[in-house]
Design a protein around this motif. Structure first.
Motif, PDB file in Angstrom:
ATOM      1  N   HIS A   1      -2.045  12.356  -5.970  1.00  0.00           N
ATOM      2  CA  HIS A   1      -2.194  12.541  -4.778  1.00  0.00           C
ATOM      3  C   HIS A   1      -2.757  11.348  -3.850  1.00  0.00           C
ATOM      4  CE1 HIS A   1      -4.085  15.040  -1.542  1.00  0.00           C
ATOM      5  NE2 HIS A   1      -4.808  14.736  -1.685  1.00  0.00           N
ATOM      6  N   ASP A   2      -2.431  11.059  -2.706  1.00  0.00           N
ATOM      7  CA  ASP A   2      -3.130  10.047  -1.927  1.00  0.00           C
ATOM      8  C   ASP A   2      -4.152  10.827  -1.182  1.00  0.00           C
ATOM      9  OD1 ASP A   2      -1.157   7.976  -1.728  1.00  0.00           O
ATOM     10  OD2 ASP A   2       0.253   9.189  -1.082  1.00  0.00           O
ATOM     11  N   LEU A   3      -5.490  10.277  -1.233  1.00  0.00           N
ATOM     12  CA  LEU A   3      -6.807  10.829  -0.301  1.00  0.00           C
ATOM     13  C   LEU A   3      -6.848   9.791   0.660  1.00  0.00           C
ATOM     14  CD1 LEU A   3      -8.554  12.989   0.130  1.00  0.00           C
ATOM     15  CD2 LEU A   3     -10.067  11.651  -1.505  1.00  0.00           C
ATOM     16  N   PHE A   4      -7.062  10.137   1.801  1.00  0.00           N
ATOM     17  CA  PHE A   4      -7.274   9.209   2.905  1.00  0.00           C
ATOM     18  C   PHE A   4      -8.761   9.463   3.518  1.00  0.00           C
ATOM     19  CE2 PHE A   4      -2.789   9.371   3.258  1.00  0.00           C
ATOM     20  CZ  PHE A   4      -2.155   8.281   3.557  1.00  0.00           C
ATOM     21  N   VAL A   5      -9.589   8.425   3.361  1.00  0.00           N
ATOM     22  CA  VAL A   5     -11.064   8.585   3.793  1.00  0.00           C
ATOM     23  C   VAL A   5     -11.264   7.759   5.041  1.00  0.00           C
ATOM     24  CG1 VAL A   5     -13.281   8.558   3.169  1.00  0.00           C
ATOM     25  CG2 VAL A   5     -11.783   9.199   1.522  1.00  0.00           C
TER      26      VAL A   5
ATOM     27  N   ASN B   1       0.889  -1.335   0.097  1.00  0.00           N
ATOM     28  CA  ASN B   1      -0.089  -0.025   0.046  1.00  0.00           C
ATOM     29  C   ASN B   1       0.882   1.472   0.185  1.00  0.00           C
ATOM     30  OD1 ASN B   1      -2.323  -1.376  -0.022  1.00  0.00           O
ATOM     31  ND2 ASN B   1      -2.748  -1.144   2.299  1.00  0.00           N
ATOM     32  N   GLY B   2       1.949   1.114   0.790  1.00  0.00           N
ATOM     33  CA  GLY B   2       3.079   2.256   0.668  1.00  0.00           C
ATOM     34  C   GLY B   2       3.651   2.439  -0.827  1.00  0.00           C
ATOM     35  N   ALA B   3       3.665   1.319  -1.431  1.00  0.00           N
ATOM     36  CA  ALA B   3       4.233   1.390  -2.703  1.00  0.00           C
ATOM     37  C   ALA B   3       3.220   2.295  -3.894  1.00  0.00           C
ATOM     38  CB  ALA B   3       4.753   0.249  -3.119  1.00  0.00           C
ATOM     39  N   VAL B   4       1.961   2.021  -3.565  1.00  0.00           N
ATOM     40  CA  VAL B   4       0.864   2.701  -4.437  1.00  0.00           C
ATOM     41  C   VAL B   4       1.251   4.283  -4.354  1.00  0.00           C
ATOM     42  CG1 VAL B   4      -1.658   3.153  -4.666  1.00  0.00           C
ATOM     43  CG2 VAL B   4      -0.766   0.918  -4.069  1.00  0.00           C
ATOM     44  N   THR B   5       1.591   4.767  -3.375  1.00  0.00           N
ATOM     45  CA  THR B   5       1.850   6.285  -3.337  1.00  0.00           C
ATOM     46  C   THR B   5       3.027   6.603  -4.466  1.00  0.00           C
ATOM     47  OG1 THR B   5       1.208   6.563  -1.070  1.00  0.00           O
ATOM     48  CG2 THR B   5       2.886   8.113  -1.833  1.00  0.00           C
ATOM     49  N   GLY B   6       4.140   5.901  -4.504  1.00  0.00           N
ATOM     50  CA  GLY B   6       5.134   6.149  -5.297  1.00  0.00           C
ATOM     51  C   GLY B   6       4.355   5.732  -6.678  1.00  0.00           C
ATOM     52  N   LEU B   7       3.725   4.747  -6.839  1.00  0.00           N
ATOM     53  CA  LEU B   7       3.335   4.319  -8.257  1.00  0.00           C
ATOM     54  C   LEU B   7       2.193   5.373  -8.897  1.00  0.00           C
ATOM     55  CD1 LEU B   7       3.051   2.205 -10.288  1.00  0.00           C
ATOM     56  CD2 LEU B   7       1.084   1.344  -8.960  1.00  0.00           C
ATOM     57  N   VAL B   8       1.489   5.883  -8.154  1.00  0.00           N
ATOM     58  CA  VAL B   8       0.571   7.072  -8.670  1.00  0.00           C
ATOM     59  C   VAL B   8       1.562   8.414  -9.155  1.00  0.00           C
ATOM     60  CG1 VAL B   8      -1.310   6.225  -7.449  1.00  0.00           C
ATOM     61  CG2 VAL B   8       0.045   8.021  -6.438  1.00  0.00           C
ATOM     62  N   LYS B   9       2.470   8.583  -8.307  1.00  0.00           N
ATOM     63  CA  LYS B   9       3.224   9.432  -8.588  1.00  0.00           C
ATOM     64  C   LYS B   9       4.122   9.656  -9.927  1.00  0.00           C
ATOM     65  CE  LYS B   9       3.916  11.225  -3.957  1.00  0.00           C
ATOM     66  NZ  LYS B   9       3.178  12.447  -3.978  1.00  0.00           N
ATOM     67  N   THR B  10       4.733   8.396 -10.008  1.00  0.00           N
ATOM     68  CA  THR B  10       5.515   7.970 -11.430  1.00  0.00           C
ATOM     69  C   THR B  10       4.331   8.066 -12.602  1.00  0.00           C
ATOM     70  OG1 THR B  10       7.416   6.646 -12.484  1.00  0.00           O
ATOM     71  CG2 THR B  10       5.467   5.708 -11.080  1.00  0.00           C
ATOM     72  N   LEU B  11       3.371   7.272 -12.340  1.00  0.00           N
ATOM     73  CA  LEU B  11       2.216   7.207 -13.276  1.00  0.00           C
ATOM     74  C   LEU B  11       1.783   8.557 -13.942  1.00  0.00           C
ATOM     75  CD1 LEU B  11       0.251   3.800 -12.542  1.00  0.00           C
ATOM     76  CD2 LEU B  11       2.018   4.252 -14.051  1.00  0.00           C
ATOM     77  N   ALA B  12       1.619   9.329 -12.745  1.00  0.00           N
ATOM     78  CA  ALA B  12       1.155  10.571 -13.200  1.00  0.00           C
ATOM     79  C   ALA B  12       1.947  11.520 -14.099  1.00  0.00           C
ATOM     80  CB  ALA B  12       0.960  11.509 -11.710  1.00  0.00           C
ATOM     81  N   VAL B  13       3.379  11.221 -14.060  1.00  0.00           N
ATOM     82  CA  VAL B  13       4.223  11.748 -15.126  1.00  0.00           C
ATOM     83  C   VAL B  13       4.141  10.796 -16.456  1.00  0.00           C
ATOM     84  CG1 VAL B  13       6.619  12.014 -15.401  1.00  0.00           C
ATOM     85  CG2 VAL B  13       5.655  12.583 -13.126  1.00  0.00           C
ATOM     86  N   GLU B  14       4.047   9.618 -16.308  1.00  0.00           N
ATOM     87  CA  GLU B  14       4.033   8.884 -17.527  1.00  0.00           C
ATOM     88  C   GLU B  14       2.909   8.626 -18.226  1.00  0.00           C
ATOM     89  OE1 GLU B  14       6.479   5.500 -18.386  1.00  0.00           O
ATOM     90  OE2 GLU B  14       7.423   5.324 -16.205  1.00  0.00           O
TER      91      GLU B  14
END
Length: 228
Positions: A217-221, A145-158
């Motif tokens: 972005h990471d959104l916590f609900v 789940n922590g790695a999802v944060t890194g994944l969305v950041k790099t995918l937002a660029v790619e």
């Protein structure tokens, strides 16, 4: 109306969001490991839904499984392989399946499906609060789940200009997935005095899909659980 694909849409939050989207007049593609179940759930939802088999734990099969997917306005991936896995009794096979599903599978699914994206299409990937609050047996879940944060950041660029964000739900009170959790303890530590609902998670996911300024972005609900 828009076309939404939900990988992990055969039960729980994914199933709820699929039904909600169809009820609002949109079309929805439901993907799950079991093609028969995905098709059955799509039939239950109604004529605006279709179901396909797609296994994130076997990323080499995703391209073929998704070959018939139509143009997509949005993609949501909720699927996971979440099992307790303590360091003392570490199950390597379970760990490999969990990490493959969440990281390699998520990434390959986005890669394959991007060619179906409409110009304004966006993506939401699901993580979870274990990213911030580990518990006994959560080593693999917390790490992935922590790695999802890194994944969305790099995918937002790619994937630019397509947007990619992460949703991290707290315990969801009306979801079958969390029926056996230590609900009382969580409620006591949640400022709103209750657990969040599937409708609230769905609303927040809709926000991430629609709002053109939110990206990487990471959104916590979680009803404020992380503040205590």
């Amino acid at each position: 109306m828009s076309t939404l694909m939900i990988i992990g849409g055969t039960d729980g939050l994914g199933r709820f969001m699929a039904q909600r989207h169809a009820d609002r007049g949109g079309t929805v593609v439901i993907a799950g490991r079991d093609a028969g179940r995905a098709e059955a759930v799509a039939k239950e939802i109604g004529p605006a839904a279709t179901g396909i088999g797609l296994d994130l734990a076997r990323p080499e099969t995703i391209a073929a499984s998704a070959s018939g997917v139509p143009s997509l306005d949005h993609l949501v991936i909720t699927a996971s392989h979440q099992r307790p896995n303590t360091l003392r009794d570490f199950d390597i096979a379970e760990a490999v399946t969990a990490v493959t599903t969440k990281l390699v599978g998520y990434t390959e699914a986005v890669r394959v499906l991007r060619e179906r994206f409409t110009p304004e299409a966006s993506v939401v990937l699901f993580g979870g609060l274990a990213k911030e609050r580990p518990y006994p047996g959560s080593t693999v879940v917390t790490t992935s789940n922590g790695a999802v944060t890194g994944l969305v950041k790099t995918l937002a660029v790619e994937l630019a200009p397509h947007r990619v964000n992460a949703m991290h739900p707290g315990l969801v009170g009306d979801s079958p997935r969390w029926r056996d959790a230590a609900v009382g303890q969580v409620v006591e530590r949640t400022p709103i005095g209750r657990l969040v609902t599937m409708a609230e998670i769905a609303d927040a996911t809709d926000f991430l899909l629609r709002n053109g300024g939110i990206n990487g972005h990471d959104l916590f609900v979680d009803g404020g659980f992380l503040t205590r």
